[in-house]
Design an enzyme around this catalytic site. Sequence first.
Site, PDB file in Angstrom:
ATOM      1  N   SER A   1       0.846  -1.194   0.000  1.00  0.00           N
ATOM      2  CA  SER A   1       0.000   0.000   0.000  1.00  0.00           C
ATOM      3  C   SER A   1       0.876   1.236   0.000  1.00  0.00           C
ATOM      4  O   SER A   1       2.036   1.198   0.440  1.00  0.00           O
ATOM      5  CB  SER A   1      -0.870   0.003   1.261  1.00  0.00           C
ATOM      6  OG  SER A   1      -1.470   1.255   1.443  1.00  0.00           O
TER       7      SER A   1
ATOM      8  N   TYR B   1      -1.293  -0.757  10.618  1.00  0.00           N
ATOM      9  CA  TYR B   1      -1.510  -1.199   9.230  1.00  0.00           C
ATOM     10  C   TYR B   1      -0.323  -0.748   8.374  1.00  0.00           C
ATOM     11  O   TYR B   1       0.257  -1.522   7.605  1.00  0.00           O
ATOM     12  CB  TYR B   1      -2.812  -0.595   8.702  1.00  0.00           C
ATOM     13  CG  TYR B   1      -3.048  -0.804   7.223  1.00  0.00           C
ATOM     14  CD1 TYR B   1      -3.395  -2.055   6.719  1.00  0.00           C
ATOM     15  CD2 TYR B   1      -2.926   0.260   6.306  1.00  0.00           C
ATOM     16  CE1 TYR B   1      -3.610  -2.251   5.354  1.00  0.00           C
ATOM     17  CE2 TYR B   1      -3.142   0.071   4.950  1.00  0.00           C
ATOM     18  CZ  TYR B   1      -3.479  -1.187   4.478  1.00  0.00           C
ATOM     19  OH  TYR B   1      -3.684  -1.380   3.128  1.00  0.00           O
TER      20      TYR B   1
HETATM   21  N1  LIG Z   1      -8.716  -0.607  -0.749  1.00  0.00           N
HETATM   22  C1  LIG Z   1      -7.681   0.209  -0.701  1.00  0.00           C
HETATM   23  O1  LIG Z   1      -7.813   1.434  -0.743  1.00  0.00           O
HETATM   24  C2  LIG Z   1      -6.291  -0.369  -0.600  1.00  0.00           C
HETATM   25  C3  LIG Z   1      -5.227   0.536  -0.693  1.00  0.00           C
HETATM   26  C4  LIG Z   1      -3.948   0.044  -0.626  1.00  0.00           C
HETATM   27  C5  LIG Z   1      -3.724  -1.297  -0.463  1.00  0.00           C
HETATM   28  N2  LIG Z   1      -4.755  -2.158  -0.369  1.00  0.00           N
HETATM   29  C6  LIG Z   1      -4.461  -3.578  -0.177  1.00  0.00           C
HETATM   30  O2  LIG Z   1      -5.097  -4.349  -1.162  1.00  0.00           O
HETATM   31  C7  LIG Z   1      -5.465  -5.614  -0.626  1.00  0.00           C
HETATM   32  C8  LIG Z   1      -6.936  -5.855  -0.865  1.00  0.00           C
HETATM   33  O3  LIG Z   1      -7.665  -4.850  -0.225  1.00  0.00           O
HETATM   34  P1  LIG Z   1      -9.225  -4.614  -0.493  1.00  0.00           P
HETATM   35  O4  LIG Z   1      -9.462  -3.183  -0.205  1.00  0.00           O
HETATM   36  O5  LIG Z   1      -9.608  -5.189  -1.776  1.00  0.00           O
HETATM   37  O6  LIG Z   1      -9.830  -5.463   0.729  1.00  0.00           O
HETATM   38  P2  LIG Z   1     -11.356  -5.925   0.961  1.00  0.00           P
HETATM   39  O7  LIG Z   1     -12.250  -5.279   0.000  1.00  0.00           O
HETATM   40  O8  LIG Z   1     -11.625  -5.731   2.410  1.00  0.00           O
HETATM   41  O9  LIG Z   1     -11.309  -7.474   0.632  1.00  0.00           O
HETATM   42  C9  LIG Z   1     -10.506  -8.282   1.400  1.00  0.00           C
HETATM   43  C10 LIG Z   1     -10.662  -9.721   0.957  1.00  0.00           C
HETATM   44  O10 LIG Z   1      -9.870 -10.496   1.843  1.00  0.00           O
HETATM   45  C11 LIG Z   1     -10.702 -11.411   2.529  1.00  0.00           C
HETATM   46  N3  LIG Z   1     -10.276 -11.516   3.912  1.00  0.00           N
HETATM   47  C12 LIG Z   1     -10.227 -10.528   4.829  1.00  0.00           C
HETATM   48  N4  LIG Z   1      -9.773 -11.024   5.985  1.00  0.00           N
HETATM   49  C13 LIG Z   1      -9.508 -12.326   5.767  1.00  0.00           C
HETATM   50  C14 LIG Z   1      -9.017 -13.356   6.581  1.00  0.00           C
HETATM   51  N5  LIG Z   1      -8.716 -13.169   7.859  1.00  0.00           N
HETATM   52  N6  LIG Z   1      -8.848 -14.588   6.051  1.00  0.00           N
HETATM   53  C15 LIG Z   1      -9.185 -14.829   4.766  1.00  0.00           C
HETATM   54  N7  LIG Z   1      -9.667 -13.880   3.942  1.00  0.00           N
HETATM   55  C16 LIG Z   1      -9.829 -12.640   4.450  1.00  0.00           C
HETATM   56  C17 LIG Z   1     -12.098 -10.852   2.468  1.00  0.00           C
HETATM   57  O11 LIG Z   1     -13.001 -11.927   2.631  1.00  0.00           O
HETATM   58  P3  LIG Z   1     -14.361 -11.688   3.421  1.00  0.00           P
HETATM   59  O12 LIG Z   1     -15.213 -10.940   2.474  1.00  0.00           O
HETATM   60  O13 LIG Z   1     -14.825 -13.033   3.730  1.00  0.00           O
HETATM   61  O14 LIG Z   1     -14.023 -10.865   4.620  1.00  0.00           O
HETATM   62  C18 LIG Z   1     -12.076 -10.237   1.067  1.00  0.00           C
HETATM   63  O15 LIG Z   1     -12.267 -11.221   0.097  1.00  0.00           O
HETATM   64  C19 LIG Z   1      -5.083  -5.585   0.846  1.00  0.00           C
HETATM   65  O16 LIG Z   1      -3.849  -6.216   1.027  1.00  0.00           O
HETATM   66  C20 LIG Z   1      -4.971  -4.103   1.129  1.00  0.00           C
HETATM   67  O17 LIG Z   1      -4.090  -3.844   2.194  1.00  0.00           O
HETATM   68  C21 LIG Z   1      -6.052  -1.722  -0.425  1.00  0.00           C
END
Ligand SMILES: NC(=O)c1ccc[n+]([C@@H]2O[C@H](COP(=O)([O-])OP(=O)(O)OC[C@H]3O[C@@H](n4cnc5c(N)ncnc54)[C@H](OP(=O)(O)O)[C@@H]3O)[C@@H](O)[C@H]2O)c1
Length: 323
Positions: A201, A213
């Site tokens: 990130s 985080y």
């Molecule tokens: N969104 C942003 O702005 C952003 C920015 C920078 C980096 N990132 C990074 O990108 C990645 C994806 O982020 P996202 O925003 O797409 O996240 P998200 O929408 O919250 O989705 C997370 C996914 O991971 C699964 N998950 C969460 N906790 C879990 C656990 N303990 N065990 C197994 N599966 C789990 C969730 O499943 P459930 O639905 O079952 O919970 C969901 O499928 C992350 O590494 C995040 O740090 C995101």
Amino acid sequence: MDAVVIACQRLAVLFTECSFVCILAYAALLYLFTGVFRKTLYIPFKLYFLAKYLPGVDLQKLGRWAVITGATDGIGKEYAKSLAQKGLDIVLVSRSPSKLAKVAEEIKTGYGVCVQTIVADFTRVDIYDKIKKALEGLDIAVLINNVGMTTNLSTFLKTKQLLEKTVDLVNVNCVSMTNMTALVLPHMLEKRKGVIVNLSSIASYGFIGTATYSATKAYASKISEMVQRTYKDSGVIIQTIEPGMVETPMVMVAYKEDSPRIDFMDKALKYSAISADTFVKSAINTIGWSDCCNGHVLHHFVCLFSRMQGAAADVKLLGDLPE
Ligand SMILES: NC(=O)c1ccc[n+]([C@@H]2O[C@H](COP(=O)([O-])OP(=O)(O)OC[C@H]3O[C@@H](n4cnc5c(N)ncnc54)[C@H](OP(=O)(O)O)[C@@H]3O)[C@@H](O)[C@H]2O)c1
């Protein structure tokens, strides 16, 4: 006559010194200019224009399956869909069985590929034998280490359930990436091909609104870089992606609509948040073009801007964070 010789010698020394200083000044200017040119024009043009229109890595030639962690929502789900669209069969690894079944069906019917699911909660560390068994015998082309979680937005001491959350954060954001890579990399090294994408990130540079985080994402960037450098001549591509704000459930957990409004977050959401679909369509093109990037041109410039702001951004954010 002597006076004239001495004057000439002094002038010569002055001229030499002056031109040396001038050369130094020109060199410094050139260095600055090439740095600015590289960051503001060359990199965005290469990664987000050329990589889009020129043929990239043919992922289908690397193997049959793509494994995606945290694949039922947000960025992970979009990677799964994009990779299925490129003709790869998909393994979804996530924690909610019902969401896994729904996304698996969506991908099967949408793209006509095979889909397998593995139920795993990455807050636990006893899941890796089960994952290893499930992946045995699969010809894996791509691993997307995507699973991640965050905390509420606050100053360090106001982080809700700081101790418990920290253990979960480390397991989900750091241990998962390390162990999944260790599971899949030997197979890729053996066949001398494959791609591993590690989701870090922009927060890895340091974001005091979510200190823990941010620290786990600094780990993610570093482990990804170290593994990439270790195996850079192996034929396996290892890429770090450091996104800015992407509209996914994760962002909404950290910043719910009923949370106190924070100017920084409101502006970030308004001006720099993009949909997961748009983000992944851009990020996936950069595979093979960059070992580490922000994934989308907008986030490239957000990153440059936030680095320029430095400590000033901390001061502003500290004033805004809820007490
Ligand atoms: N969104 C942003 O702005 C952003 C920015 C920078 C980096 N990132 C990074 O990108 C990645 C994806 O982020 P996202 O925003 O797409 O996240 P998200 O929408 O919250 O989705 C997370 C996914 O991971 C699964 N998950 C969460 N906790 C879990 C656990 N303990 N065990 C197994 N599966 C789990 C969730 O499943 P459930 O639905 O079952 O919970 C969901 O499928 C992350 O590494 C995040 O740090 C995101």
